[in-house]
Design a protein around this motif. Structure first.
Motif, PDB file in Angstrom:
ATOM      1  N   ARG A   3      15.435  60.364  55.277  1.00 26.09           N
ATOM      2  CA  ARG A   3      15.988  59.094  54.777  1.00 26.09           C
ATOM      3  C   ARG A   3      14.899  58.053  54.601  1.00 26.09           C
ATOM      4  O   ARG A   3      14.900  57.282  53.637  1.00 26.09           O
ATOM      5  CB  ARG A   3      17.051  58.575  55.730  1.00 26.09           C
ATOM      6  CG  ARG A   3      18.323  59.365  55.671  1.00 26.09           C
ATOM      7  CD  ARG A   3      19.311  58.793  56.621  1.00 26.09           C
ATOM      8  NE  ARG A   3      19.817  57.549  56.052  1.00 26.09           N
ATOM      9  CZ  ARG A   3      21.048  57.132  56.202  1.00 26.09           C
ATOM     10  NH1 ARG A   3      21.877  57.835  56.928  1.00 26.09           N
ATOM     11  NH2 ARG A   3      21.446  56.011  55.677  1.00 26.09           N
ATOM     12  N   ARG A  17      25.134  52.984  49.345  1.00 32.11           N
ATOM     13  CA  ARG A  17      24.738  52.863  50.752  1.00 32.11           C
ATOM     14  C   ARG A  17      23.217  52.802  50.888  1.00 32.11           C
ATOM     15  O   ARG A  17      22.681  51.970  51.629  1.00 32.11           O
ATOM     16  CB  ARG A  17      25.293  54.031  51.550  1.00 32.11           C
ATOM     17  CG  ARG A  17      24.889  53.998  52.994  1.00 32.11           C
ATOM     18  CD  ARG A  17      25.432  55.168  53.745  1.00 32.11           C
ATOM     19  NE  ARG A  17      24.970  55.116  55.122  1.00 32.11           N
ATOM     20  CZ  ARG A  17      25.388  55.904  56.057  1.00 32.11           C
ATOM     21  NH1 ARG A  17      26.286  56.822  55.797  1.00 32.11           N
ATOM     22  NH2 ARG A  17      24.918  55.802  57.269  1.00 32.11           N
ATOM     23  N   GLU A  18      22.530  53.689  50.174  1.00 37.46           N
ATOM     24  CA  GLU A  18      21.062  53.676  50.221  1.00 37.46           C
ATOM     25  C   GLU A  18      20.526  52.336  49.709  1.00 37.46           C
ATOM     26  O   GLU A  18      19.560  51.798  50.255  1.00 37.46           O
ATOM     27  CB  GLU A  18      20.486  54.813  49.382  1.00 37.46           C
ATOM     28  CG  GLU A  18      20.701  56.171  49.973  1.00 37.46           C
ATOM     29  CD  GLU A  18      20.232  57.280  49.037  1.00 37.46           C
ATOM     30  OE1 GLU A  18      19.706  58.273  49.551  1.00 37.46           O
ATOM     31  OE2 GLU A  18      20.399  57.151  47.809  1.00 37.46           O
ATOM     32  N   GLU A  21      21.073  49.658  52.404  1.00 41.87           N
ATOM     33  CA  GLU A  21      20.142  49.879  53.507  1.00 41.87           C
ATOM     34  C   GLU A  21      18.736  49.418  53.131  1.00 41.87           C
ATOM     35  O   GLU A  21      18.042  48.788  53.931  1.00 41.87           O
ATOM     36  CB  GLU A  21      20.126  51.358  53.903  1.00 41.87           C
ATOM     37  CG  GLU A  21      21.382  51.806  54.610  1.00 41.87           C
ATOM     38  CD  GLU A  21      21.433  53.310  54.828  1.00 41.87           C
ATOM     39  OE1 GLU A  21      20.562  54.044  54.293  1.00 41.87           O
ATOM     40  OE2 GLU A  21      22.349  53.762  55.527  1.00 41.87           O
TER      41      GLU A  21
END
Length: 154
Positions: A3, A17-18, A21
């Protein structure tokens, strides 16, 4: 580790989501950079050292966010040119409006440029952070929400 490595890759597609983040990491990196700069400048009176201490985490956070934003545009099946239009464009319009000299009608031109900047920034927010990516494979790769069996077992 995978990740973390994906934060610095420009190829492929990224999920919402990535993106969120990476945005949170970028904001945290900027806050850490500002804290380091303040700490160095207050304790040592060395301004250059404070700037150097600030630039490193800010550059890492900005790079990770930019790479993920680019992959997010690709997930939406958009050209990387959208990065320039929806991210750099509003910043430049706002700066131009702020620095616009005083002439007849300048307040109206400033207002128009600022409204355009806010509109483009809002569109960029919706594109990157709200809308779902292209379902299935697109020209930039496989759907990150529906990985192929080969991707699952690697």
């Amino acid at each position: 580790m995978q990740r973390l490595r994906r934060l610095f890759v420009w190829r492929g597609r990224a999920t919402r989501r990535e993106y969120w983040e990476a945005l949170a990491l970028g904001v945290a990196a900027w806050l850490v950079g500002m804290g380091l700069a303040l700490a160095v400048m207050v304790t040592t009176d060395w301004v250059v050292g404070g700037v150097i201490a600030a630039v490193i985490p800010m550059a890492v956070g900005s790079f990770a966010w930019a790479a993920t934003a680019m992959r997010r545009f690709r997930d939406r099946n958009r050209s990387p040119l959208f990065f320039v239009v929806l991210i750099v464009g509003p910043q430049q319009l706002w700066s131009f409006a702020r620095d616009l000299g005083g002439f007849e009608g300048a307040p109206y031109v400033k207002l128009l440029l600022m409204v355009m900047a806010i509109g483009l920034a809002s569109w960029g927010f919706v594109e990157l952070g709200v809308l779902r990516g292209t379902v299935g494979r697109n020209r930039y790769g496989d759907d990150p929400l529906n990985p192929t069996p080969a991707e699952v077992f690697t």
